[in-house]
Design a protein around this motif. Structure first.
Motif, PDB file in Angstrom:
ATOM      1  N   VAL A  91      -7.358   7.315  -3.315  1.00  0.00           N
ATOM      2  CA  VAL A  91      -6.390   7.027  -2.253  1.00  0.00           C
ATOM      3  C   VAL A  91      -7.082   6.348  -1.082  1.00  0.00           C
ATOM      4  CG1 VAL A  91      -4.775   8.040  -0.608  1.00  0.00           C
ATOM      5  CG2 VAL A  91      -4.878   8.914  -2.948  1.00  0.00           C
ATOM      6  N   ARG A  92      -8.237   6.880  -0.666  1.00  0.00           N
ATOM      7  CA  ARG A  92      -8.958   6.288   0.462  1.00  0.00           C
ATOM      8  C   ARG A  92      -9.394   4.862   0.155  1.00  0.00           C
ATOM      9  NH1 ARG A  92     -11.379   9.780   4.092  1.00  0.00           N
ATOM     10  NH2 ARG A  92     -12.112   7.862   5.097  1.00  0.00           N
ATOM     11  N   ALA A  94      -8.007   2.714  -1.954  1.00  0.00           N
ATOM     12  CA  ALA A  94      -6.835   1.841  -1.980  1.00  0.00           C
ATOM     13  C   ALA A  94      -6.328   1.571  -0.566  1.00  0.00           C
ATOM     14  CB  ALA A  94      -5.732   2.470  -2.824  1.00  0.00           C
ATOM     15  N   GLU A  95      -6.384   2.564   0.298  1.00  0.00           N
ATOM     16  CA  GLU A  95      -5.942   2.368   1.680  1.00  0.00           C
ATOM     17  C   GLU A  95      -6.851   1.387   2.412  1.00  0.00           C
ATOM     18  OE1 GLU A  95      -5.819   6.270   3.309  1.00  0.00           O
ATOM     19  OE2 GLU A  95      -3.741   6.651   2.666  1.00  0.00           O
ATOM     20  N   ALA A  98      -5.948  -2.080   1.324  1.00  0.00           N
ATOM     21  CA  ALA A  98      -4.695  -2.517   1.955  1.00  0.00           C
ATOM     22  C   ALA A  98      -4.931  -2.912   3.408  1.00  0.00           C
ATOM     23  CB  ALA A  98      -3.650  -1.409   1.859  1.00  0.00           C
ATOM     24  N   ARG A 164      -0.898  -2.841  -0.970  1.00  0.00           N
ATOM     25  CA  ARG A 164      -0.047  -1.727  -0.527  1.00  0.00           C
ATOM     26  C   ARG A 164       0.546  -0.994  -1.726  1.00  0.00           C
ATOM     27  NH1 ARG A 164       1.316  -5.370   3.709  1.00  0.00           N
ATOM     28  NH2 ARG A 164       3.069  -6.193   2.486  1.00  0.00           N
ATOM     29  N   SER A 167      -2.109   1.089  -3.256  1.00  0.00           N
ATOM     30  CA  SER A 167      -2.346   2.283  -2.446  1.00  0.00           C
ATOM     31  C   SER A 167      -1.297   3.346  -2.715  1.00  0.00           C
ATOM     32  CB  SER A 167      -2.363   1.910  -0.960  1.00  0.00           C
ATOM     33  OG  SER A 167      -2.517   3.060  -0.148  1.00  0.00           O
ATOM     34  N   ARG A 171      -1.768   7.064  -4.476  1.00  0.00           N
ATOM     35  CA  ARG A 171      -1.309   8.310  -3.856  1.00  0.00           C
ATOM     36  C   ARG A 171      -0.402   9.087  -4.817  1.00  0.00           C
ATOM     37  NH1 ARG A 171      -1.299   9.682   1.280  1.00  0.00           N
ATOM     38  NH2 ARG A 171      -1.805   7.556   1.878  1.00  0.00           N
TER      39      ARG A 171
END
Length: 262
Positions: A91-92, A94-95, A98, A164, A167, A171
């Motif tokens: 998650v981190r 992918a963020e 983005a 996005r 991400s 998640r």
């Protein structure tokens, strides 16, 4: 196991004395061999587990094991687990991708605004001429912005949209993994409780009743063996449920450790 062996020995003596049919003695011997086969399977599983542990930790696998953790309680609450998914490595990552894509859009968009500069100079000339002050304003006019810069911005916007989406997918995947592990743990917990509180006590009670009936001459050895077989199956099912609960608990704990290292 020892009780089954004693029953088989007793059955052999009873057959020799004419008090028991040979088929019952054979059934008793078969029950002993089946029990030994189950023990062999358990020994194999234990040895394979030791080998797998040695592959991970090396010589430390030969050390005595510490006390087992309490797997009947989750290391964190379900709500906290879902909240901490924001720290999951996938998650981190992918963020961050983005956020980087969004920053590139801002940079590309800034190129549509012309750059300008102001240059002021002062010139001191000969006595016959007045001193001179000059001001130069320079403006960078982008050429064919609609065809070049807008295409670049549109491409970066598409990349940002994919980032996005990635991400959000990361998640959702992490959340699904966590929810699935919690569901596995809850199911195993329920099974363990059911076996410990009802199924296994009933199986043991059945063995006691069958054994009492056999000793009192009202039951058969086959009935005792069948009751013991059912009790053994219940005990094995309990062990399987405990193992499933432990695996789910360990997977949840490992998930939390990964979040802490992101």
């Amino acid at each position: 196991m020892r009780e089954t062996e004693l029953e088989a020995e007793t059955a052999a003596a009873a057959v020799a004395g004419g008090r028991l049919a040979p088929a019952d003695a054979i059934a008793a011997r078969a029950a002993v061999e089946q029990a030994r086969d189950r023990l062999a399977m358990h020994d194999r599983a234990l040895e394979r587990a030791r080998i797998a542990l040695a592959q991970l930790v090396g010589e430390a696998a030969s050390r005595p094991l510490g006390g087992a953790p309490d797997t009947s309680v989750l290391p964190v609450s379900r709500r906290e687990l879902l909240v901490r998914l924001n720290e999951h490595p996938a998650v981190r990552s992918a963020e961050r991708q983005a956020a980087l894509a969004q920053a590139e859009i801002a940079i590309a968009d800034s190129t549509k605004t012309p750059d300008w500069s102001l240059i002021v100079s002062y010139g001191q000339r000969s006595p016959n001429f007045s001193n001179m002050v000059s001001v130069l304003v320079a403006i960078d006019l982008p050429i064919a912005a609609g065809r070049r810069q807008d295409r670049d911005i549109a491409a970066k916007q598409a990349l940002a949209e994919r980032a996005r989406n990635a991400s959000e997918d990361a998640r959702r995947t992490a959340e699904a993994e966590a929810r699935g592990l919690v569901a596995d743990w809850e199911t195993a917990l329920s099974r363990v409780t059911r076996y410990e509180r009802s199924i296994l006590p009933l199986a043991r009670e059945r063995v006691a009743l069958a054994l009492a009936a056999y000793r009192g001459g009202r039951g058969t050895l086959a009935g005792v063996l069948e009751a013991r077989r059912a009790a053994s199956e219940a005990q094995m099912s309990l062990a399987q449920a405990l193992a499933e609960r432990a695996r789910a608990w360990a997977a949840i704990t490992n998930l939390l450790l990964e979040e802490g290292q992101s």
